[in-house]
Design a protein around this motif. Sequence first.
Motif, PDB file in Angstrom:
ATOM      1  N   ASN A 171       0.715  -1.166  -0.001  1.00  0.00           N
ATOM      2  CA  ASN A 171      -0.003   0.046   0.073  1.00  0.00           C
ATOM      3  C   ASN A 171       0.869   1.368  -0.070  1.00  0.00           C
ATOM      4  N   LEU A 212      -6.179  -6.884  -1.842  1.00  0.00           N
ATOM      5  CA  LEU A 212      -6.102  -5.602  -0.885  1.00  0.00           C
ATOM      6  C   LEU A 212      -4.737  -5.074  -1.405  1.00  0.00           C
ATOM      7  N   TYR A 213      -4.625  -3.894  -1.014  1.00  0.00           N
ATOM      8  CA  TYR A 213      -3.477  -3.085  -0.965  1.00  0.00           C
ATOM      9  C   TYR A 213      -3.294  -3.000   0.503  1.00  0.00           C
ATOM     10  N   ASN A 214      -1.897  -3.744   1.088  1.00  0.00           N
ATOM     11  CA  ASN A 214      -1.528  -3.570   2.543  1.00  0.00           C
ATOM     12  C   ASN A 214      -0.015  -4.046   2.566  1.00  0.00           C
ATOM     13  N   LYS A 348      -7.063   4.489  -6.963  1.00  0.00           N
ATOM     14  CA  LYS A 348      -8.226   4.286  -5.749  1.00  0.00           C
ATOM     15  C   LYS A 348      -9.434   5.335  -5.499  1.00  0.00           C
TER      16      LYS A 348
ATOM     17  N   ILE B  76     -14.041  10.722  -4.203  1.00  0.00           N
ATOM     18  CA  ILE B  76     -13.637  10.144  -2.793  1.00  0.00           C
ATOM     19  C   ILE B  76     -14.170  11.041  -1.600  1.00  0.00           C
ATOM     20  N   LEU B 159     -14.068  -9.519   3.528  1.00  0.00           N
ATOM     21  CA  LEU B 159     -13.271  -8.474   3.856  1.00  0.00           C
ATOM     22  C   LEU B 159     -13.067  -7.572   2.807  1.00  0.00           C
ATOM     23  N   TYR B 160     -12.332  -6.805   2.866  1.00  0.00           N
ATOM     24  CA  TYR B 160     -12.124  -5.857   1.653  1.00  0.00           C
ATOM     25  C   TYR B 160     -13.345  -5.369   0.659  1.00  0.00           C
ATOM     26  N   ASP B 238      -8.568   1.352   5.776  1.00  0.00           N
ATOM     27  CA  ASP B 238      -7.289   0.714   5.121  1.00  0.00           C
ATOM     28  C   ASP B 238      -7.344  -0.721   5.648  1.00  0.00           C
ATOM     29  N   LEU B 239      -7.753  -1.136   6.703  1.00  0.00           N
ATOM     30  CA  LEU B 239      -7.518  -2.432   7.053  1.00  0.00           C
ATOM     31  C   LEU B 239      -8.724  -3.150   6.735  1.00  0.00           C
ATOM     32  N   GLY B 242      -9.343  -3.022   2.703  1.00  0.00           N
ATOM     33  CA  GLY B 242      -8.026  -3.452   2.105  1.00  0.00           C
ATOM     34  C   GLY B 242      -7.328  -2.486   1.222  1.00  0.00           C
ATOM     35  N   GLY B 243      -7.608  -1.022   1.660  1.00  0.00           N
ATOM     36  CA  GLY B 243      -7.034   0.054   0.828  1.00  0.00           C
ATOM     37  C   GLY B 243      -7.270   0.139  -0.553  1.00  0.00           C
ATOM     38  N   ARG B 244      -8.222  -0.399  -0.979  1.00  0.00           N
ATOM     39  CA  ARG B 244      -8.744  -0.653  -2.430  1.00  0.00           C
ATOM     40  C   ARG B 244      -9.158   0.640  -2.834  1.00  0.00           C
ATOM     41  N   LYS B 245      -9.738   1.453  -1.973  1.00  0.00           N
ATOM     42  CA  LYS B 245     -10.505   2.756  -2.381  1.00  0.00           C
ATOM     43  C   LYS B 245      -9.908   3.853  -1.327  1.00  0.00           C
ATOM     44  N   LEU B 246      -9.834   4.913  -1.870  1.00  0.00           N
ATOM     45  CA  LEU B 246      -9.475   6.175  -0.798  1.00  0.00           C
ATOM     46  C   LEU B 246     -10.451   6.785  -0.289  1.00  0.00           C
ATOM     47  N   LEU B 251      -6.752   9.684   2.238  1.00  0.00           N
ATOM     48  CA  LEU B 251      -6.355  10.709   1.277  1.00  0.00           C
ATOM     49  C   LEU B 251      -5.312  11.763   1.665  1.00  0.00           C
TER      50      LEU B 251
END
Lengths: 349, 293
Positions: A171, A212-214, A348, B76, B159-160, B238-239, B242-246, B251
């Motif tokens: 990430n 995921l991005y982590n 994103k 966003i 998840l995610y 983020d957790l 999964g941090g796929r979208k801001l 941001l």
Amino acid sequence: MTSKALNRTTLKRSALALALTLVAGTAHAEGDLFIYNWTDYTSPELIAKFEKDTGIKVTLDTYDSNETLLAKLKSGSAGYDIAVVSSDFVPIFSSEGLVEKIDAPKLEGFSNLDPRWVKPVWDPENAYSIPWNWGTTSYSVNTDAYKGPIDSLSVLFEPPPELAGKVGMFNSPSEVMSLAQVYLGMPPCQTDTANMKKVQDLLLAQAPAVKLYNSDGIIERQATGETVVHQQWNGAAMRSRELNKAVKYVYPKEGVVGWMDNVVVPTGAKNPDNARKFLTFIMQPENMALQSNFTKYSNAVVGSEQFFEASMKDAPELSPPADLKVVFTPACPEEATQLMDRVWTRLKK
Amino acid sequence: MSGTARVRTLPLLAPALGVILVFMVAPMLIAGAYSFLTAGAYGGVRLPVTGEAYVRFLFDRDLDDSLIFDDTYLVIFGRSIALAAATTVLSVLIGLPVAWFMACRDKATRDLLVLAITIPFWTNLLIRTYCWVLILRDQGLVNAALIGTGVTSEPITFLYSNEAILLGLVYSFLPFMVLPIYATLERLDPRLVEAAHDLYAGRWAAFRYVVWPLAKAGVAAGTILVFVPALGAFLAPDLLGGGRKLMIGSLIHLQFTSSRNWPFGAAASMILMAFVLVALVIAARRRAGQVAP
């Protein structure tokens, strides 16, 4: 390499390091040495041996990002004699006058360094730094779950349909994009918008397959099979493999991203002579091996391999093919950073 | 207030004013000032003064430096606002009955329940959010239970996703909705409800015309306490996402770290703050209008 340090974090080890430093801190006539390093990135055995050999008392402080180190040294009152800096930040530190000239080639033990790591692009005369640990960024595959060929970065960036939703990425814009640029065969830190468009298209097309991005917890995700393909550092991949034999670190034909952390002496160090003694000390194979045994990353001292733990001697993660292309990413100029930020934000959106 | 009274209360107010000045006004002024500066090459800010960070929020610069409308940041912000709003609505739907249930117990039970609501705060939010990862992931507790009982053979990926983020946000902020509603309901005189029933009000009518108007102040306070932090949250996105979208929070975080654009990060937080402020003022006006028509 922020998360690299975090990934490695084992409180136990840090506590051990601290305890050893404290225990060893008795009656030192030879003075002090203040070290500033990434969290969980200093071998306690190495420090203990240095203290025993030289009688110098070592105090270790840790940080979690190059930016923290930069801010601390810029404030001018840090008082450290030794600091460890990622290769991409070395030119920044030297051009800003934050590190002392050490003229490493004149130091005893410099001839022990692998010629490959001497006079690197980030410090062409080795005027300011000597190498600490180095590693590569590529990806690992759970070979139980994916049987296809793994010789290319395409498995990561253009995964086949069966890998949809099973891919993990760091990430961090720079970590993701520097590897993407290796795959696309372009130099790092692109300021060419047409090239960055290609990077963007690649990552946007990859995104639906990314689970995921982590940057944290990769070792476990790959070991448990939660992700099948994951961008990863070689040392971390080795730790995944120790948990699950099916995990394989890939050396793709397009190349990998390399990183090196370097030892420098901050400007205004109070114990420059002791700092030099430390530099000489860590250029001895038997000493630097202690460091590698602790972090599971390679070093630049020839002959240290013979002091490696058995599990590391034949570790594929630490023995890249001779013809592997390793691209060291410099600290990108502002323009390139801004372009990466844009691509990342669109990715994103 | 008379002049002398004012002189006398000022020293008493001084600590509170000092705290507000040092911990709220000063950081906001610094953030506001940073948002009008230029990004330093390696983080930080430098001159000249510019409004570029705000322009960038809506426009992208083309190669020839002309401005093109760009909705990236609006999307966003929109996503974050929608998620925060959904979090708030769900928190009210869950929080109101919970608070009512609590308020109807006897004193000892009530105290115990309030304590139970605050227990999660004893553990760091990062750890609690990460626990949801352990519960929901493919090899997590839920999937182990589902596979163990034969409901499914392959793990279901929970998840995610936006739903996982929403779950994390509701989980994190629900107590902030329950407690203020409970505080208003606890003071509610039960005889009012009895009187409503005596006057042939059904359950719904008693709730609609007696309980709800009295609980509304608590719901309003809870809405602010849930909506505002949910808007800036970046742990759950983020957790669990999964941090796929801001989100707005991630941001801003990104701008202060790897993207090294402090002015834009500061501008984004100023815009966020302005949005919250406007929303609160509108809400306060509407409420004032309802009380005194």
